[in-house]
Write an enzyme that holds these catalytic residues in place. Structure first.
Site, PDB file in Angstrom:
ATOM      1  N   GLY A 163       0.784  -1.224   0.000  1.00  0.00           N
ATOM      2  CA  GLY A 163       0.000   0.000   0.000  1.00  0.00           C
ATOM      3  C   GLY A 163       0.817   1.275   0.000  1.00  0.00           C
ATOM      4  CD  GLU A 203       1.659  -9.408   0.711  1.00  0.00           C
ATOM      5  OE1 GLU A 203       1.611 -10.604   1.060  1.00  0.00           O
ATOM      6  OE2 GLU A 203       0.649  -8.673   0.620  1.00  0.00           O
ATOM      7  N   PRO A 204       5.152  -4.808  -1.623  1.00  0.00           N
ATOM      8  CG  PRO A 204       7.322  -4.130  -2.158  1.00  0.00           C
ATOM      9  CD  PRO A 204       6.551  -5.060  -1.254  1.00  0.00           C
ATOM     10  NE  ARG A 259      -4.910   3.189 -10.532  1.00  0.00           N
ATOM     11  CZ  ARG A 259      -4.582   4.403 -10.146  1.00  0.00           C
ATOM     12  NH1 ARG A 259      -4.097   5.289 -11.021  1.00  0.00           N
ATOM     13  NH2 ARG A 259      -4.726   4.776  -8.885  1.00  0.00           N
ATOM     14  CE1 TYR A 270      -9.636   1.499  -8.807  1.00  0.00           C
ATOM     15  CE2 TYR A 270      -8.113   3.299  -9.183  1.00  0.00           C
ATOM     16  CZ  TYR A 270      -8.369   1.943  -9.104  1.00  0.00           C
ATOM     17  OH  TYR A 270      -7.357   1.048  -9.338  1.00  0.00           O
ATOM     18  CB  CYS A 327     -18.252   3.390 -28.137  1.00  0.00           C
ATOM     19  SG  CYS A 327     -19.801   4.107 -28.709  1.00  0.00           S
ATOM     20  CD  GLU A 328     -19.117   2.871 -22.240  1.00  0.00           C
ATOM     21  OE1 GLU A 328     -19.707   3.670 -21.475  1.00  0.00           O
ATOM     22  OE2 GLU A 328     -19.612   1.797 -22.631  1.00  0.00           O
TER      23      GLU A 328
END
Length: 440
Positions: free
Chosen positions: A248, A291-292, A331, A335, A362-363
């Protein structure tokens, strides 16, 4: 302008990374194109390891491969002496194809299938990070069937959530991951796994969040964990050999982000564990694992796009479209992630317009960057979006039947294609045509 790693303004006012001209690479391999700065990845890996070594602590640094998985990436991680965190049979298969040492692989996931667990045990993975009671029952069956002793960590939710500069102390029962410390699940799980002879309970795992810019969330989690370990020592005569504190660690996507150096996170963790160990006379410091993922590869990645159409709505917005978008970087749409970008072939030109970077899907939500200041651009220019090394390729899709981009590693003036660009033929290779008149 925040340039990362070896990125610099080089010859012809172009963006150079790893001693290579990104514009020439875009012309050679096509766009969109993921570029990875190998030197930056190596330096980050060595920085994490060095922080542990200088403190004289037993450790493992495991790359969280969900950030970006490929055979070449796993080979690079192995060369740097790191361990590997996988979360699916596909990631495990890729690691084994890369000849990554199975004993340095940790298998995560909240819904591992019987087949995946059997695959992992037959491969000889170093440990299984056990997430729930259903998984405990599956592992008991497979361990007994294969007559294999299984190294496990229990994943715990310690009641600390941390993101960016914020941390929240919460019961955290409402999570799909792990055994909760507060409601007795963790105690019940420990009692269960200790009673089964086929398990070697190495220790525990916890992960408190992502894109974290402070150390306080980690130190609070450690304090809560070790308080609980004291109860375990008294109730179960158990103390963990391994404490995995997850990942994280944040990176700088934009100038708004202020992450710490990798060494600062590690040092704070080690110091807090040392402080908490005063509760345990005669106990050795447990081995510490981290855990990077993003912090190893995130800002080592840059995506190069070709600029295409433009649409200017006077007084409203100026859209500049590129030949990628949510298919290679979901991404921003998923979010609202923010990125910085440069015109790779006009690095010395001053900004002259405010534009928004649109993808080609097409969004209407396929927008990579809102309101960025750039030089005047045309369809002969290339846009470089920085810090796309994590959760770009790994979350890429074929939406609108768009091919996934190629991936190139660069270092010291050398380049290597490590993932080929998909072809139209690749898009249909698993399609099966209807048999004549079957549904007529």
């Amino acid at each position: 302008m925040n340039l990362h790693g070896t990125a610099q303004i080089g010859q012809n006012h172009h963006l150079w990374i790893g001693g290579t001209d990104t514009v020439e690479l875009a012309k050679k391999y096509g766009t969109p194109l993921y570029l990875y700065d190998v030197s930056l990845i190596k330096n980050r890996a060595r920085g994490f390891k060095r922080a542990f070594q200088e403190k004289g602590v037993g450790f493992q640094v495991a790359y969280a491969s969900k950030a970006f998985s490929s055979i070449a990436m796993f080979q690079l991680i192995e060369q740097e002496g790191l361990s590997l965190d996988v979360v699916s049979g596909g990631e495990l298969f890729t690691a084994l194809q890369a000849e990554f040492p199975a004993e340095r692989i940790h298998f995560h996931g909240n819904n591992k299938s019987y087949e995946e667990l059997e695959f992992a045990l037959n491969a000889g993975v170093g440990c299984i990070v056990v997430d729930n009671f259903f998984e405990i029952s599956l592992l008991k069956m497979i361990s007994s069937k294969l007559d294999k002793k299984v190294n496990i960590l229990l994943r715990l939710t310690p009641g600390i959530e941390a993101h960016t500069h914020d941390y929240i102390i919460t019961g955290q029962e409402d999570s799909k991951f792990g055994f909760d410390l507060g409601n007795g699940q963790a105690d019940k799980a420990l009692e269960d796994v200790l009673a089964f002879e086929g398990f070697r309970v190495l220790g525990i795992h916890c992960h408190i969040g992502s894109q974290i810019f402070e150390t306080e969330g980690f130190t609070l989690a450690i304090e809560k964990l070790f308080s609980h370990f004291k109860k375990w020592e008294e109730s179960f005569k158990y103390f963990p050999e391994v404490v995995n504190l997850g990942g994280g660690f944040g990176i700088q996507y934009t100038s708004e982000d202020t992450p710490l150096a990798p060494e600062q996170y590690v040092t704070a963790m080690i110091d807090e564990v040392g402080k908490q160990m005063r509760r345990f006379e005669g106990r050795d410091l447990p081995e510490l694992w981290i855990e990077p993922g993003r912090s190893l590869v995130g800002d080592a990645g840059t995506t190069i796009y070709s600029i295409g159409s433009q649409k200017e709505i006077e007084g409203v917005r100026h859209y500049v479209s590129v030949d990628g978008g949510m298919t290679d970087n979901i991404r921003p749409a998923l979010y609202q992630a923010k990125y910085e970008a440069y015109v790779a072939n006009k690095m010395n030109e001053k900004p002259a317009q405010t534009v928004s970077i649109a993808g080609k899907c097409c969004e209407s939500g396929d927008m990579l960057i809102w309101d960025i200041d750039l030089p005047i651009v045309t369809d002969n220019d290339y846009l470089a979006v920085s810090c796309t090394g994590a959760y770009g390729y790994s979350m890429a899709s074929n939406y609108n039947r768009i091919q996934r981009p190629a991936v190139v590693f660069v270092e010291n003036g050398e380049e290597q294609l490590v993932v080929k660009r998909e072809t139209y033929e690749d898009l249909i290779k698993n399609d099966i045509p209807l048999k004549t008149n079957v549904f007529v």
